[in-house]
Design a protein around this motif. Structure first.
Motif, short mmCIF file in Angstrom:
data_model
loop_
_atom_site.label_atom_id
_atom_site.label_comp_id
_atom_site.label_asym_id
_atom_site.label_seq_id
_atom_site.Cartn_x
_atom_site.Cartn_y
_atom_site.Cartn_z
N SER A 105 0.82 -1.22 0.00
CA SER A 105 0.00 0.00 0.00
C SER A 105 0.85 1.27 0.00
CB SER A 105 -0.92 0.01 1.22
OG SER A 105 -0.14 -0.06 2.41
N ARG A 113 1.26 -1.79 -5.20
CA ARG A 113 0.17 -2.31 -6.01
C ARG A 113 0.26 -3.81 -6.30
NH1 ARG A 113 -0.85 2.48 -10.41
NH2 ARG A 113 -1.68 3.97 -8.93
N SER A 115 0.15 -7.82 -4.85
CA SER A 115 -0.45 -8.51 -3.71
C SER A 115 0.68 -8.89 -2.76
CB SER A 115 -1.20 -9.76 -4.18
OG SER A 115 -0.27 -10.73 -4.61
N TRP A 116 0.34 -9.43 -1.60
CA TRP A 116 1.38 -9.84 -0.65
C TRP A 116 2.17 -11.03 -1.17
CZ3 TRP A 116 3.76 -7.44 3.07
CH2 TRP A 116 3.14 -6.38 3.70
N ASN A 118 4.15 -12.15 -4.08
CA ASN A 118 4.77 -11.65 -5.29
C ASN A 118 6.20 -12.16 -5.38
OD1 ASN A 118 6.63 -9.58 -4.05
ND2 ASN A 118 4.65 -8.85 -3.29
#
Length: 155
Positions: A105, A113, A115-116, A118
């Motif tokens: 965030s 941008r 997701s957690w 990655n």
């Protein structure tokens, strides 16, 4: 009775291989990557290998005859390892987030941008600490279950 089966040892070695592959397919925080997350498949395979190992460990434990004192030591030892591993995992995650410039965030973060899950955070989910957390949780649950059963059966 054999303490360890060949299948359990192979399963553990596969778990270690998954740790290595996860590390290999995770991009370092200082490197820019635009190739997606090839390590996602490894994470899924690692989860499956952890589960197979956990199932094998549980089967070995249920075939062993462990005294009440042994179960108590197992429970205390696994609780200590679980606590230390969880603490080290938290430190590891916080350090990685700091290296990445913040969470997804944060506009200044390398993973902004995303997701957690990655290409930079694969090792958050699969690493030596999470494997130790998994193994020590199995040992703790087993020892508590058996201690409760033995205590309840004795009265």
């Amino acid at each position: 009775m054999k303490l360890f089966s060949k299948q359990l040892i192979i399963s553990f070695l596969v778990c270690l291989l998954m740790l290595y592959l996860t590390e290999l397919f995770t991009i370092e925080p200082h490197v820019t990557s635009g190739n997606g997350n090839p390590g996602l498949l490894i994470i899924m395979l690692a989860a499956i290998s952890f589960l197979f190992f956990g199932r094998g460990l549980w089967k070995i434990l249920t075939n062993m005859s462990i005294s009440k004192r042994g179960l108590l030591f197992m429970g205390i030892g696994s609780l200590c390892i679980l606590s230390m591993s969880a603490f080290l995992e938290i430190i590891y995650v916080l350090d990685l987030i700091k290296q990445l410039g913040g969470p997804p965030s944060n506009i200044n973060s390398r993973i902004y941008r995303f997701s957690w899950i990655n290409q930079y955070t694969n090792t958050v989910y699969v690493n030596a600490y999470t494997l130790l957390i998994f193994i020590s949780s199995i040992l703790l649950i087993y020892s508590i279950q058996k201690l409760f059963t033995k205590t309840r059966g004795a009265s």
